[in-house]
Design an enzyme around this catalytic site. Sequence first.
Site, PDB file in Angstrom:
ATOM      1  N   ARG A 196       0.854  -1.191   0.000  1.00 55.24           N
ATOM      2  CA  ARG A 196       0.000   0.000   0.000  1.00 55.24           C
ATOM      3  C   ARG A 196       0.896   1.248   0.000  1.00 55.24           C
ATOM      4  O   ARG A 196       1.957   1.269   0.642  1.00 55.24           O
ATOM      5  CB  ARG A 196      -0.844  -0.033   1.272  1.00 55.24           C
ATOM      6  CG  ARG A 196      -1.851   1.097   1.416  1.00 55.24           C
ATOM      7  CD  ARG A 196      -2.959   0.979   0.434  1.00 55.24           C
ATOM      8  NE  ARG A 196      -4.131   1.773   0.814  1.00 55.24           N
ATOM      9  CZ  ARG A 196      -5.119   2.043  -0.023  1.00 55.24           C
ATOM     10  NH1 ARG A 196      -5.079   1.617  -1.281  1.00 55.24           N
ATOM     11  NH2 ARG A 196      -6.160   2.741   0.371  1.00 55.24           N
ATOM     12  N   THR A 251      -9.974   0.101  -9.513  1.00 52.70           N
ATOM     13  CA  THR A 251      -8.939  -0.740  -8.928  1.00 52.70           C
ATOM     14  C   THR A 251      -8.955  -1.966  -9.805  1.00 52.70           C
ATOM     15  O   THR A 251      -9.810  -2.094 -10.672  1.00 52.70           O
ATOM     16  CB  THR A 251      -9.347  -1.049  -7.460  1.00 52.70           C
ATOM     17  OG1 THR A 251      -9.303   0.162  -6.708  1.00 52.70           O
ATOM     18  CG2 THR A 251      -8.497  -2.092  -6.786  1.00 52.70           C
ATOM     19  N   SER A 307     -10.155  -0.789   1.058  1.00 55.18           N
ATOM     20  CA  SER A 307     -11.224  -1.801   1.100  1.00 55.18           C
ATOM     21  C   SER A 307     -10.848  -3.041   0.302  1.00 55.18           C
ATOM     22  O   SER A 307     -11.668  -3.958   0.153  1.00 55.18           O
ATOM     23  CB  SER A 307     -12.509  -1.234   0.492  1.00 55.18           C
ATOM     24  OG  SER A 307     -12.980  -0.185   1.271  1.00 55.18           O
ATOM     25  N   ASN A 334      -6.161   4.125  -7.138  1.00 52.40           N
ATOM     26  CA  ASN A 334      -7.350   4.726  -6.562  1.00 52.40           C
ATOM     27  C   ASN A 334      -8.338   5.065  -7.677  1.00 52.40           C
ATOM     28  O   ASN A 334      -9.076   4.198  -8.100  1.00 52.40           O
ATOM     29  CB  ASN A 334      -7.043   5.931  -5.670  1.00 52.40           C
ATOM     30  CG  ASN A 334      -8.233   6.265  -4.784  1.00 52.40           C
ATOM     31  OD1 ASN A 334      -9.102   5.429  -4.592  1.00 52.40           O
ATOM     32  ND2 ASN A 334      -8.281   7.471  -4.257  1.00 52.40           N
ATOM     33  N   ASP A 372      -7.873   8.347   0.057  1.00 53.23           N
ATOM     34  CA  ASP A 372      -8.413   7.270   0.901  1.00 53.23           C
ATOM     35  C   ASP A 372      -8.203   7.565   2.388  1.00 53.23           C
ATOM     36  O   ASP A 372      -8.732   6.855   3.244  1.00 53.23           O
ATOM     37  CB  ASP A 372      -7.766   5.923   0.531  1.00 53.23           C
ATOM     38  CG  ASP A 372      -8.588   5.175  -0.511  1.00 53.23           C
ATOM     39  OD1 ASP A 372      -9.692   5.635  -0.841  1.00 53.23           O
ATOM     40  OD2 ASP A 372      -8.127   4.128  -0.997  1.00 53.23           O
ATOM     41  N   GLY A 374     -13.753  -1.717  -6.987  1.00 52.90           N
ATOM     42  CA  GLY A 374     -15.067  -1.183  -6.629  1.00 52.90           C
ATOM     43  C   GLY A 374     -15.088  -0.326  -5.382  1.00 52.90           C
ATOM     44  O   GLY A 374     -16.163  -0.157  -4.792  1.00 52.90           O
ATOM     45  N   THR A 421      -4.138  -0.929  -7.169  1.00 51.79           N
ATOM     46  CA  THR A 421      -4.909   0.265  -7.509  1.00 51.79           C
ATOM     47  C   THR A 421      -4.058   1.518  -7.615  1.00 51.79           C
ATOM     48  O   THR A 421      -2.991   1.616  -7.013  1.00 51.79           O
ATOM     49  CB  THR A 421      -6.002   0.498  -6.435  1.00 51.79           C
ATOM     50  OG1 THR A 421      -6.871   1.542  -6.859  1.00 51.79           O
ATOM     51  CG2 THR A 421      -5.419   0.851  -5.088  1.00 51.79           C
TER      52      THR A 421
HETATM   53  N1  GLY Z   1      -8.482   2.941  -3.371  1.00 52.04           N
HETATM   54  C1  GLY Z   1      -9.423   1.949  -3.090  1.00 52.04           C
HETATM   55  C2  GLY Z   1      -9.086   1.099  -1.935  1.00 52.04           C
HETATM   56  O1  GLY Z   1      -7.924   0.918  -1.641  1.00 52.04           O
HETATM   57  O2  GLY Z   1      -9.961   0.589  -1.279  1.00 52.04           O
END
Ligand code: GLY
Length: 552
Positions: A90, A363, A435, A383, A405, A455, A381
């Site tokens: 991340r 994503t 998510s 985003n 986010d 999503g 992703t």
């Molecule tokens: N950017 C979407 C997620 O990481 O949930």
Amino acid sequence: MKKIVLILLFFWRSLTAGIPVYENGVVSSASEIASNAGIDILRNGGNAVDAAVGVGFVLAVVYPQAGNLGGGGFMVIHLKNGMNTSIDYREKAPLQSARDMYLNKDGDVILNLSTLGNLAAGVPGSVDGLLTALEKYGTMDRSIILRYSIDLADTGFLINGQFADNLNNYQKDFNGFASTMKIFGGHFSEGDLFIQKDLANTLKRIKEHGRKGFYEGETADLIVNEMKRTNGIISYDDLMKYTAKERNVIQGTYRGYEIISMGPPSSGGISLIYLLNILENYDLRINGYGNEKNIQLMTEAMRRVYADRSEFMGDADFVSVPADILTSKVYAERRMKDYSEDKASASTDVKHGEAYYRESDQTTHYSVADKDGNLVSVTTTLNDVFGNKAVVDGAGFFLNNEMDDFVSKPGIPNIYGLVGNEANSIEPEKRMLSSMTPAIIFKDSKPFLILGSPGGGRIITTVLQTIVNIIDYGMSLQEAVDAPRFHHQWLPDEIQVEKGMIDESRQIYLNKLGYKINYITDFGRVDAIQFFDDGRMSGYSDRRGSGKAVGF
Ligand code: GLY
């Protein structure tokens, strides 16, 4: 006897309906080109991790809407020796980031600052994450894995209709960025040859120097220069310090099946297990798929889980996330004590505080399995679609807008009318809450299902419903993925419904109980692999996208 045979036949047909079955490996992704690259890696002796890493780099070339070098993701891995692990790559908030960085002097959120342009970008994690996975659990040389993406960037590929549409639709957003227009500006048609020389050169530097080819040297110079020319704050220090983290998976069970998924900084794994723990206390088969009573029950479960997500979840390296409690069966049961079939709960009653995170819809997920039982589930992703819309000049890739986010202003509605809370506020080097829910499911300790979805906030409930469709409603993989879905996320207090999910009488029933129904179109595109008792497998890529599952 005849009846039993017919039932068995029906069950077998529904399991395999229309989808080819394979013995040696399957890759299901948002791009046929990427899936084919993964299969080629498997055919040449690579394992599922080798293939997943290759697919990740290829998606950065052929699916830049979400595939990326400039973003981040999560990889959940099950190895043939039984070990489960996950790689967290991340993005992180830059060192110079600050809690109020998206607020004006009056304390109001500044429009577009956390979504468009370089101040929206977190420190990218994908390159370190993919290379970490390859070094730890892959078997092939980096140069072989990178070859696929380099060739596709260097000599080009023929774009499909969906990519052409995406490019044409985003021209207005690209227009503010000269570096983006150089590569992605213009009018595109299906079948155009798309060549990306700058990206090919970045990939060649990664091939040559590994993580240093991205986080140091020429690529780092290009990223930092891009920041200096614009309003970005990612520094050499940020790039040098970025490391992917290997983390324990989140584990749970559902009606005898075992599930592994991603823990914080994703909310996905915890929320999925929590939802399944609630549903396990009810027999969904009695009413079946699409029944208003099941929709009501699942809605109330979703409402409670998303309320807790908002209150308790963030980067566990920075805040304490009560994962054990949230994934316990006792807590799940207790949480539904006030559930009544007679009327809708109100989100304001379900939880104090009004936390909510805005998340984007774009994503991508891919699933990989090899013949030896190595399984990989990856969601990655930028985003938003094409991230922050700004290509790093000379390096050829989009940066993310993942800073959105985070919660820009705890407790106060942001520009989208949404609010968030403290656990997910901005701090230097913190990872923003996600998510993403890459998941792997086992039955009697044998592989059963690999899946995940894009999503935004709807990722978790998309994965949930695909699982329930198969385990509870007995659907085939294709039916389970393609079936219309619904979603509730505590706030806004409405059931978001996909066309075809409910008919008028069901809508009236739910309205009468106090549920607001909102029809939306943008549900995630699942890419999944299912396994049969004899060890063979088949894959399926959601009807909603233009991806493909390939096997051999
Ligand atoms: N950017 C979407 C997620 O990481 O949930």
